[in-house]
Design a protein around this motif. Sequence first.
Motif, PDB file in Angstrom:
ATOM      1  N   ILE A  75      32.500  86.075 -41.363  1.00 38.63           N
ATOM      2  CA  ILE A  75      33.700  85.955 -42.190  1.00 38.63           C
ATOM      3  C   ILE A  75      33.711  84.556 -42.804  1.00 38.63           C
ATOM      4  N   ASP A  76      34.613  84.319 -43.733  1.00 38.96           N
ATOM      5  CA  ASP A  76      34.803  82.970 -44.268  1.00 38.96           C
ATOM      6  C   ASP A  76      35.833  82.259 -43.414  1.00 38.96           C
ATOM      7  N   SER A  77      35.490  81.078 -42.936  1.00 42.37           N
ATOM      8  CA  SER A  77      36.414  80.310 -42.112  1.00 42.37           C
ATOM      9  C   SER A  77      37.583  79.827 -42.958  1.00 42.37           C
ATOM     10  N   PRO A  78      38.830  80.098 -42.525  1.00 36.20           N
ATOM     11  CA  PRO A  78      39.982  79.636 -43.309  1.00 36.20           C
ATOM     12  C   PRO A  78      40.153  78.122 -43.271  1.00 36.20           C
ATOM     13  N   ARG A  79      39.605  77.464 -42.271  1.00 31.00           N
ATOM     14  CA  ARG A  79      39.731  76.005 -42.170  1.00 31.00           C
ATOM     15  C   ARG A  79      38.775  75.264 -43.082  1.00 31.00           C
ATOM     16  N   SER A  80      37.515  75.682 -43.084  1.00 33.36           N
ATOM     17  CA  SER A  80      36.497  74.930 -43.809  1.00 33.36           C
ATOM     18  C   SER A  80      35.955  75.651 -45.032  1.00 33.36           C
ATOM     19  N   GLY A  81      36.141  76.966 -45.101  1.00 31.67           N
ATOM     20  CA  GLY A  81      35.576  77.737 -46.203  1.00 31.67           C
ATOM     21  C   GLY A  81      34.114  78.094 -45.979  1.00 31.67           C
ATOM     22  N   LEU A  82      33.549  77.641 -44.857  1.00 31.25           N
ATOM     23  CA  LEU A  82      32.160  77.933 -44.529  1.00 31.25           C
ATOM     24  C   LEU A  82      32.058  79.314 -43.913  1.00 31.25           C
ATOM     25  N   PRO A  83      30.875  79.925 -43.939  1.00 33.87           N
ATOM     26  CA  PRO A  83      30.714  81.196 -43.236  1.00 33.87           C
ATOM     27  C   PRO A  83      30.827  80.979 -41.728  1.00 33.87           C
ATOM     28  N   ALA A  84      31.486  81.918 -41.049  1.00 33.75           N
ATOM     29  CA  ALA A  84      31.666  81.830 -39.600  1.00 33.75           C
ATOM     30  C   ALA A  84      31.124  83.102 -38.968  1.00 33.75           C
ATOM     31  N   GLY A  85      30.369  82.931 -37.878  1.00 36.15           N
ATOM     32  CA  GLY A  85      29.762  84.070 -37.189  1.00 36.15           C
ATOM     33  C   GLY A  85      30.272  84.195 -35.768  1.00 36.15           C
ATOM     34  N   ARG A  86      29.867  85.277 -35.115  1.00 35.58           N
ATOM     35  CA  ARG A  86      30.360  85.573 -33.770  1.00 35.58           C
ATOM     36  C   ARG A  86      29.582  84.847 -32.675  1.00 35.58           C
ATOM     37  N   ASP A  87      28.430  84.275 -32.995  1.00 34.99           N
ATOM     38  CA  ASP A  87      27.619  83.557 -32.016  1.00 34.99           C
ATOM     39  C   ASP A  87      27.971  82.074 -32.082  1.00 34.99           C
ATOM     40  N   ARG A  88      28.600  81.572 -31.018  1.00 39.74           N
ATOM     41  CA  ARG A  88      29.069  80.185 -31.002  1.00 39.74           C
ATOM     42  C   ARG A  88      27.921  79.180 -31.081  1.00 39.74           C
ATOM     43  N   GLU A  89      26.811  79.493 -30.438  1.00 38.38           N
ATOM     44  CA  GLU A  89      25.679  78.571 -30.382  1.00 38.38           C
ATOM     45  C   GLU A  89      24.872  78.555 -31.684  1.00 38.38           C
TER      46      GLU A  89
END
Length: 118
Positions: free
Chosen positions: A59-73
């Motif tokens: 998804i697109d991160s609402p904080r940074s606008g960067l792509p965000a994924g489900r894997d934290r690492e």
Amino acid sequence: MATGGNAIRGTRVGAGPMGEQDHGHHADRVAVSYWDALGNETVRYFAAGIAEEEIPEIIDSPRSGLPAGRDRENPPAVAKNEPYKTHLAYVKERRSEEEADTILADALTQLRERRGQD
């Protein structure tokens, strides 16, 4: 002047008793966390009965606008933007120097024939 107690002051008419929890049924849901490259976490909620493949991986991160994924690492990398290419740059990708010289020579020959020069 004596101040009287007014029990309904500041409440909405028809709101029911204070603290009433019967204002609808809450569906079961699952929380899914997403992380961007800066380490920001975003939580999205989905219906509990949704199929796993219907939950988006990125998804697109609402904080940074960067792509965000489900894997934290291993958060998704930022897509590299390619610079704008001119029409000439696209033509040079498709044609070799020899082909360009041939096409230019043919075009000049046709132009000279139309003008009566040769």
